[in-house]
Design a protein around this motif. Sequence first.
Motif, mmCIF file in Angstrom:
data_model
loop_
_atom_site.group_PDB
_atom_site.id
_atom_site.type_symbol
_atom_site.label_atom_id
_atom_site.label_comp_id
_atom_site.label_asym_id
_atom_site.label_seq_id
_atom_site.Cartn_x
_atom_site.Cartn_y
_atom_site.Cartn_z
ATOM 1 N N ILE A 47 61.090 67.449 78.067
ATOM 2 C CA ILE A 47 59.645 67.645 77.961
ATOM 3 C C ILE A 47 59.258 67.954 76.515
ATOM 4 C CG2 ILE A 47 57.733 69.173 78.606
ATOM 5 C CD1 ILE A 47 59.129 69.478 81.353
ATOM 6 N N GLY A 48 60.057 68.798 75.841
ATOM 7 C CA GLY A 48 59.783 69.124 74.445
ATOM 8 C C GLY A 48 59.819 67.891 73.556
ATOM 9 N N LEU A 49 60.812 67.018 73.767
ATOM 10 C CA LEU A 49 60.902 65.787 72.981
ATOM 11 C C LEU A 49 59.735 64.868 73.310
ATOM 12 C CD1 LEU A 49 62.350 63.933 71.026
ATOM 13 C CD2 LEU A 49 63.780 63.122 72.922
ATOM 14 N N GLY A 50 59.364 64.802 74.578
ATOM 15 C CA GLY A 50 58.224 63.971 74.963
ATOM 16 C C GLY A 50 56.943 64.412 74.265
ATOM 17 N N ASN A 51 56.715 65.708 74.196
ATOM 18 C CA ASN A 51 55.528 66.216 73.511
ATOM 19 C C ASN A 51 55.588 65.956 72.011
ATOM 20 O OD1 ASN A 51 53.881 67.253 75.584
ATOM 21 N ND2 ASN A 51 55.161 69.073 75.769
ATOM 22 N N THR A 52 56.794 65.973 71.429
ATOM 23 C CA THR A 52 56.941 65.632 70.012
ATOM 24 C C THR A 52 56.518 64.191 69.766
ATOM 25 O OG1 THR A 52 58.798 67.181 69.781
ATOM 26 C CG2 THR A 52 58.568 65.489 68.089
ATOM 27 N N ILE A 53 56.917 63.301 70.651
ATOM 28 C CA ILE A 53 56.541 61.891 70.522
ATOM 29 C C ILE A 53 55.033 61.717 70.682
ATOM 30 C CG2 ILE A 53 56.780 59.598 71.566
ATOM 31 C CD1 ILE A 53 59.660 60.422 72.333
ATOM 32 N N HIS A 54 54.453 62.379 71.682
ATOM 33 C CA HIS A 54 52.998 62.325 71.867
ATOM 34 C C HIS A 54 52.273 62.787 70.603
ATOM 35 C CE1 HIS A 54 52.559 61.171 76.018
ATOM 36 N NE2 HIS A 54 53.317 62.155 76.467
ATOM 37 N N ALA A 55 52.700 63.935 70.068
ATOM 38 C CA ALA A 55 52.049 64.498 68.893
ATOM 39 C C ALA A 55 52.158 63.555 67.699
ATOM 40 C CB ALA A 55 52.671 65.853 68.548
ATOM 41 N N THR A 56 53.316 62.933 67.534
ATOM 42 C CA THR A 56 53.539 62.051 66.384
ATOM 43 C C THR A 56 52.619 60.842 66.413
ATOM 44 O OG1 THR A 56 55.868 62.720 66.238
ATOM 45 C CG2 THR A 56 55.246 60.652 65.167
ATOM 46 N N TYR A 57 52.594 60.119 67.533
ATOM 47 C CA TYR A 57 51.769 58.904 67.527
ATOM 48 C C TYR A 57 50.276 59.225 67.557
ATOM 49 C CZ TYR A 57 51.281 58.938 72.718
ATOM 50 O OH TYR A 57 50.996 59.251 74.023
ATOM 51 N N CYS A 58 49.904 60.372 68.138
ATOM 52 C CA CYS A 58 48.492 60.757 68.115
ATOM 53 C C CYS A 58 48.039 61.094 66.702
ATOM 54 C CB CYS A 58 48.237 61.939 69.051
ATOM 55 S SG CYS A 58 48.234 61.498 70.809
ATOM 56 N N LEU A 59 48.878 61.821 65.960
ATOM 57 C CA LEU A 59 48.530 62.172 64.585
ATOM 58 C C LEU A 59 48.471 60.934 63.701
ATOM 59 C CD1 LEU A 59 50.607 65.449 64.148
ATOM 60 C CD2 LEU A 59 48.114 65.244 64.052
ATOM 61 N N ILE A 60 49.389 60.007 63.889
ATOM 62 C CA ILE A 60 49.369 58.764 63.106
ATOM 63 C C ILE A 60 48.108 57.965 63.409
ATOM 64 C CG2 ILE A 60 50.492 56.519 62.786
ATOM 65 C CD1 ILE A 60 53.172 57.946 63.237
ATOM 66 N N PHE A 132 46.542 65.660 73.603
ATOM 67 C CA PHE A 132 46.895 65.699 72.187
ATOM 68 C C PHE A 132 45.808 65.079 71.315
ATOM 69 C CE2 PHE A 132 51.242 66.597 73.598
ATOM 70 C CZ PHE A 132 51.605 67.548 72.653
ATOM 71 N N LEU A 133 45.199 63.993 71.791
ATOM 72 C CA LEU A 133 44.092 63.406 71.037
ATOM 73 C C LEU A 133 42.920 64.375 70.966
ATOM 74 C CD1 LEU A 133 44.061 59.699 72.301
ATOM 75 C CD2 LEU A 133 44.569 60.497 69.986
ATOM 76 N N ALA A 134 42.609 65.010 72.096
ATOM 77 C CA ALA A 134 41.513 65.973 72.123
ATOM 78 C C ALA A 134 41.792 67.146 71.193
ATOM 79 C CB ALA A 134 41.293 66.472 73.551
ATOM 80 N N LEU A 135 43.032 67.600 71.168
ATOM 81 C CA LEU A 135 43.401 68.743 70.345
ATOM 82 C C LEU A 135 43.356 68.413 68.863
ATOM 83 C CD1 LEU A 135 44.571 71.574 69.863
ATOM 84 C CD2 LEU A 135 46.848 70.614 70.317
ATOM 85 N N PHE A 136 44.045 67.353 68.472
ATOM 86 C CA PHE A 136 44.205 67.067 67.042
ATOM 87 C C PHE A 136 42.943 66.518 66.393
ATOM 88 C CE2 PHE A 136 48.902 66.667 68.143
ATOM 89 C CZ PHE A 136 49.173 67.947 67.685
ATOM 90 N N THR A 137 42.068 65.882 67.160
ATOM 91 C CA THR A 137 40.811 65.433 66.563
ATOM 92 C C THR A 137 39.903 66.599 66.210
ATOM 93 O OG1 THR A 137 39.947 65.050 68.811
ATOM 94 C CG2 THR A 137 40.753 63.127 67.577
#
Length: 209
Positions: A47-60, A132-137
């Motif tokens: 789950i931790g790795l999955g969230n890392t992947i989500h965060a990475t592509y959302c930030l990019i 993640f999109l909602a958070l980082f935007t």
Amino acid sequence: MTFWTGWLTVFILGLVAVVTPGPDFVLTLRSSLTYSRRAGVYTAVGIGLGNTIHATYCLIGIGALISQSILLFNGLKLLGAAYLIYLGFKSLRAKPVNAESWQDNRRIVSALAAFRLGLFGNLLNPKATLFFLALFTQIVQPGTPLATQAIYGGTVALQSLAWFALLAMLISQRWIKQLLSSISHWLERVTGVLLILLGLRLAVAKLSD
């Protein structure tokens, strides 16, 4: 927005998200109860790795959007705040969990299989992408350094890993299982209120810019 203000917002929203019972919670719970504490921890790592992947592509993706259209980016920020408020109202409707549905039938599963369960269960959850999109935007600005963005993403990933690993280590004890089954809906309702308040704060802050 200063680094510490942004990081604190990420920390609070990320913490609210990971402790609110949802698909990741259920996956960790089932691995810990159906298989073993060890399997639950490996599921938490996935789950931790999955969230890392989500965060990475959302930030990019957000970075690319900023470079193309500030107007579109600001519109997405407002939609993100609205989504956080929506999640909050949805959490307020949480109902008690039936403890009888959590069967404690121990079986054997490999570490890799438990890890894959957490990883793919998280990656295939579209709500994680939206969150993640909602958070980082709300946090990432045109001048936000890449190192700062990495810290933001890493914060949420580490929170999820720490929370679900701790959950896996504790949940196998029967009295804790019974306690969670009785208060999980109240926990979700409280976090729902927090999501609504934070979403409103972010929306108002954006409108006042």
